[in-house]
Structures are given as structure tokens and as C-alpha cells.
Design a protein around this motif. Structure first.
Motif, mmCIF file in Angstrom:
data_model
loop_
_atom_site.group_PDB
_atom_site.id
_atom_site.type_symbol
_atom_site.label_atom_id
_atom_site.label_comp_id
_atom_site.label_asym_id
_atom_site.label_seq_id
_atom_site.Cartn_x
_atom_site.Cartn_y
_atom_site.Cartn_z
ATOM 1 N N LEU A 62 -69.604 -39.704 -30.184
ATOM 2 C CA LEU A 62 -69.739 -38.371 -30.146
ATOM 3 C C LEU A 62 -68.716 -38.493 -28.274
ATOM 4 C CD1 LEU A 62 -70.135 -36.128 -30.339
ATOM 5 C CD2 LEU A 62 -72.230 -35.877 -29.620
ATOM 6 N N ILE B 22 -76.566 -40.481 -25.354
ATOM 7 C CA ILE B 22 -75.530 -40.411 -26.298
ATOM 8 C C ILE B 22 -76.123 -40.516 -27.834
ATOM 9 C CG2 ILE B 22 -73.481 -39.749 -26.564
ATOM 10 C CD1 ILE B 22 -72.028 -39.078 -23.877
ATOM 11 N N ASP B 23 -75.946 -41.790 -27.960
ATOM 12 C CA ASP B 23 -75.229 -41.661 -29.355
ATOM 13 C C ASP B 23 -77.377 -41.417 -29.885
ATOM 14 O OD1 ASP B 23 -73.730 -43.635 -29.067
ATOM 15 O OD2 ASP B 23 -73.914 -45.544 -28.449
ATOM 16 N N THR C 48 -77.500 -37.784 -30.442
ATOM 17 C CA THR C 48 -75.533 -37.577 -31.588
ATOM 18 C C THR C 48 -76.107 -36.665 -32.796
ATOM 19 O OG1 THR C 48 -73.848 -39.020 -30.670
ATOM 20 C CG2 THR C 48 -74.031 -37.746 -32.982
ATOM 21 N N THR D 28 -68.918 -36.963 -36.687
ATOM 22 C CA THR D 28 -68.568 -36.588 -35.233
ATOM 23 C C THR D 28 -67.587 -36.004 -35.173
ATOM 24 O OG1 THR D 28 -68.040 -38.715 -34.520
ATOM 25 C CG2 THR D 28 -69.898 -38.170 -34.018
#
Length: 513
Positions: free
Chosen positions: A121, A189-190, A193, A203
Motif C-alpha cells: 500500500l 501498514i500491511d 491494509t 491496492t
């Protein structure tokens, strides 16, 4: 004379993503239709030890630009390659180059994007959202700018079945997403997501939707438009049929099917595949650039470049035509005779993947280990199946896109403009186009020699004969030895595995050759 072609003469044009598939087709069409244009600025990074000039030379010497080289011998002098990195502040453009861009640019075509479905992302936002934001900031400082054309995707809102020519808001504002990418670490972030993208499948589509919102919010003072193409395929007519140089999802599927590696596709055969030729997309894009600059619409317009609503083409039809073409023009070094089947059943898909993909790959790798070589088929097969699985969301559904703005634009064009910048797909023969698609993959993407087709066909005939002889022998032996249903089941299971082993043994010999 074409009013659109005349408009681009003596213009300074900035193209991002010029080294990509659509970027090349865009440049070729501009030079062929408007050879008197002033200059095309392209933002490029040196790659694989090549200088900017070497990359430009490599682009212009491909088959796509053959006619352009004849029409415009000095074409290389009209391309101004500028060092840039879209992931850096101010794109890492030098002060002198930036001053030239800001003072001279008349039109911007923003084609650059990451199109990977599994892009992290952070990277997707950086390339598809932040870079767009920065380019809009640059555009706002260009006194001679007449139009800014942003290439998005028709699938930016694919969680909807019916998609209009409007910007749909994202649950979280783009600025908040951009800010969060600056301080969150990759692991967090992962982890978040899936929650951030919500109903979006990946994404890529999510970041393209964010990019459209950025264009709407930060391009209010600019003369701007958005073009949304669906699945972009090879050229239909210009400069010749079948040119392609990108390994997108459908192209990969055709290749692994042609090599005999893929036997099952999880698609709904009666669904529409919304495919659009690259030259059609570019003709629409150039017409949009002209209309936006000359007519200056009061609001930002969005144009869908799609085909399913006026000239539908179905997955089953494409699959049959692909197989028919592969029979006539087979790909080199097939592992097995090309064959494919379709299913939407999870159970059926798992069974076929085991029997036709995983089991043969494991047997072949076992053979490689026994012969002292490194196993690789299982890894290759897993990579192929992973790639195919990313397409299932799009191959198992159909969408409807409105095209009022696209139709309006066509009505505003003169007959000559409609001829030169043709984006009407109602006359597109899909069966012929699919045949050219497969030929283009073989000739331009895989760069295989057409002179070797008879030899490949002979090899496929041998594989077919071996297959028939083996099955007849198997049937006769089974009839002779089997004395119960259980015995027959066990016997067929064992011999089936032996056949898979022999198939991959032949593949091994071909790889060594």
C-alpha cells in the motif's frame, strides 16, 4: 484536415509513464498524426546501466515506431528526456529542467502508475496518489498549460456493478492516507491494509480511486479531465494490429495456457470481458486533450473507454478463439498440449489444481532431485497459480459503465477527426482481434520466430499421438486387469500419476535442449 491533429502541432507536451505500454502508443500516435509538434517531454529514470538517451533510442527503435521513423526522421530530436524519480520530492528534477517544464508545457498526459495488484500500500499510494498530487502542484505553476489529462482505470470503483462518469468518494480522505504513510511503519501498514481498502479487491484499484479524488480536490483551478480505460489489450488498427509489449494478467494467462502449464481457469464463461485496444484508448485520450483545451468544459469530465455495453465479448468466446489460434500458431517449447477448462466451483478448482498442476509439478521436482538437479516446477506452478488467482475477482464478474461523455465527445468531432482518432469499437471483430492478440504475444512480447511454427506443430502432434496411444493402452490394460471397482479406481490413479511423470520428463528433455 483533422482539427485534433492540427491542435497538437507546435505544442510542448509532457508525458509521464512514457516508457510504459500506453505511453509508447501515445507518443507514436502523436508523432504520426502531428509530426509538427514542438517537443515531447518525458520523465525517465536510467535503467540497467542505460543513459536517458539510450532508453529513448531503445524505445524509438522498436517495431511500433517504424512508420514514425519514416514520417519524422528527426523524431529523436523532438523528444526531451528529463531525469525524474516519481517517488522523490519534486521528482528529483534538476532546477534547470524544472524551469523549462514550468515555462514551456502546454499539455500534460499523466500515464505513470504502478499497475501491480499486490503492490504494498505504501508504494501504491506513493506512485498513484502522491505523485499525482505533486504533478498537479507543478501544473498549477505552468502559465502556458492548456489541459491536464489523467489516465485512471475503469476499475477504480469496481466494488460497484454500475459505474457512472463521476468521482466516488473514498471512506478515508486521501490526505489522511498520505499523511499516515509518512509515519506508520511497513508492518503496521500491511496489517491495516485490508481494513483501509475495504470493498476494493487490491491496492491498485484502491490507490487509483484515491488518485481520482486528489485530481478532483487539487485540480479545481486547472483545465482537467480523466480517462478511465478497462482492460487494455494490444493495438487493434494503429499503427498495425497486435502490438503489445506488456505482460498483463490476460497476456500471462494466454502464455501459460499456450505452454501447456495452465489447465484450469476460475472464470464464469458467460461473463463479459471488457477488453479495450490500446490504440482506441489513446485515440480517445488525444481527443479528450483537444476537447478539454479548446472547449474548456465548466466542470471536470470523466470519460470511460470500455466496450462491453456496445460490443460485448464473452470470456468463453475469447477462450475458444485463443485455443483455436494456439492450434494454428503454437508457442515455442510447450510442456504439454494446450488445453483449458473453466469452473467457478471451489471444490472443482481445488481438485483440478491438485490433479493438473500441483501433483505433476511435485512429481517433476522429485525427478529433478533424483537426477541431481534443483527442483523448480513446484515454485513455478505456485507463482503461476498465484498470478491467476489475482484475476479471479475480475474474471468472475461483469460491470456496466456509462459512456455519455464519451458519446458526447464523438458527436463533437468532425468526420475526419472520427476517422483519424477512431475510438468507436462497434465495428471491432473480437475473434480477429483475439487472433491478433495471440500473434502479437508470440511475435512482439515473446519475440518468437514465426519460421519455427512447423517444427512446434510437429512436436505437438507427437505429444498428441503419445497421449492417444497411452490412453488406449491404459484402457486395454485396465479392462484386462481390473476385477473390481476399487481395483479399477486404484489402477487408474496410479497410471494417471505415471502419465503426469512422463509428461514432465518430456518437458525436462525440452528444457535441456
Amino acid at each position: 484536415m483533422s482539427a485534433i491533429a492540427a491542435y497538437y502541432n507546435n505544442k510542448s507536451i509532457l508525458i509521464t509513464g512514457a516508457t510504459g505500454f500506453l505511453g509508447k502508443v501515445l507518443m507514436e500516435k502523436l508523432f504520426r498524426s502531428s509530426p509538427d509538434l514542438k517537443v515531447i517531454y518525458i520523465l525517465v529514470r536510467p535503467k540497467s546501466g542505460q543513459t536517458l538517451q539510450q532508453r529513448v533510442f531503445h524505445i524509438l527503435n522498436c517495431e511500433l515506431f517504424k512508420e514514425v521513423r519514416e514520417i519524422c526522421p528527426n523524431v529523436q530530436e523532438k523528444i526531451r528526456a528529463i531525469y525524474a524519480d516519481l517517488s522523490q520530492d519534486d521528482f528529483a528534477i534538476s532546477k534547470e529542467d524544472m524551469e523549462e517544464l514550468l515555462s514551456c508545457t502546454n499539455i500534460i498526459f499523466h500515464c505513470a502508475a504502478t499497475v501491480r495488484f499486490d503492490e504494498p500500500l505504501r508504494s501504491a499510494v506513493q506512485l498513484n496518489v502522491v505523485a499525482t498530487q505533486k504533478l498537479l502542484l507543478m501544473a498549477g505553476q505552468m502559465p502556458k498549460l492548456e489541459a491536464f489529462i489523467h489516465l485512471s482505470t475503469a476499475f477504480s470503483n469496481c466494488y460497484r456493478k454500475h459505474i457512472d462518469e463521476v468521482i466516488y468518494p473514498c471512506p478515508v480522505e486521501p490526505k489522511k492516507i498520505i499523511n499516515s504513510m509518512e509515519w506508520l511503519d511497513d508492518a503496521i501498514i500491511d496489517e491495516i491494509t485490508p481494513k483501509l481498502i475495504g470493498d476494493q479487491p487490491n491496492t491498485y484499484t484502491y490507490s487509483k480511486a484515491l488518485g481520482e479524488m486528489v485530481v478532483q480536490q487539487e485540480g479545481e483551478k486547472l483545465n482537467i479531465a480523466i480517462v478511465r480505460p478497462s482492460i487494455v489489450g494490444p493495438t487493434w488498427q494503429e499503427p498495425f494490429p497486435g502490438w503489445i509489449d506488456t505482460m498483463n494478467g490476460i497476456s500471462k494467462t494466454i502464455i501459460v495456457t499456450g505452454k501447456g502449464l495452465l489447465r484450469l481457469q476460475a472464470i464464469e464463461p458467460t461473463n463479459i470481458i471488457d477488453l479495450i485496444p490500446a490504440d482506441t484508448v489513446i485515440n480517445l485520450t488525444l481527443a479528450v486533450g483537444w476537447y478539454t483545451a479548446v472547449h474548456r468544459p465548466k466542470t471536470m469530465l470523466i470519460y470511460h473507454s470500455t466496450s462491453g455495453h456496445i460490443n460485448p465479448f464473452y470470456w468463453k468466446e475469447m477462450g475458444l478463439q485463443v485455443m483455436a489460434t494456439l492450434e494454428k500458431v503454437p508457442l515455442e517449447k510447450p510442456f504439454r498440449r494446450p488445453y483449458t477448462t473453466y469452473t467457478t466451483s471451489t471444490i472443482s478448482k481445488r481438485y483440478w489444481n491438485i490433479v493438473s498442476h500441483h501433483a505433476p509439478a511435485i512429481i517433476y521436482d522429485f525427478y529433478l532431485i533424483l537426477t541431481g538437479r534443483k527442483p523448480r516446477m513446484t515454485k513455478l506452478m505456485n507463482r503461476i497459480l498465484k498470478t491467476i488467482s489475482k484475476l479471479e475477482y475480475f474474471s468472475s464478474q461483469s460491470w456496466e459503465w456509462t459512456t455519455y461523455n464519451t458519446e458526447m465527445l464523438m458527436s463533437q468531432m468532425s468526420p475526419e477527426d472520427q476517422r483519424v482518432f477512431d475510438f468507436d469499437v462497434r465495428q471491432l471483430n473480437w475473434l480477429q482481434y483475439t487472433e491478433n492478440y495471440v500473434l502479437g504475444i508470440k511475435k512482439y512480447l515473446l519475440k518468437e520466430d514465426m519460421a519455427g511454427i512447423p517444427e512446434v506443430k510437429q512436436h505437438l502432434r507427437r505429444l498428441r499421438n503419445i497421449y492417444y496411444v497411452f490412453n488406449i493402452t491404459l484402457f486395454l490394460i485396465a479392462c484386462r486387469l481390473a476385477r473390481s471397482q476399487m481395483a479399477r479406481n486404484v489402477w487408474f490413479f496410479i497410471v494417471s500419476f505415471c502419465y503426469k511423470f512422463l509428461s514432465y520428463f518430456r518437458a525436462s528433455r525440452m528444457l535441456k535442449a
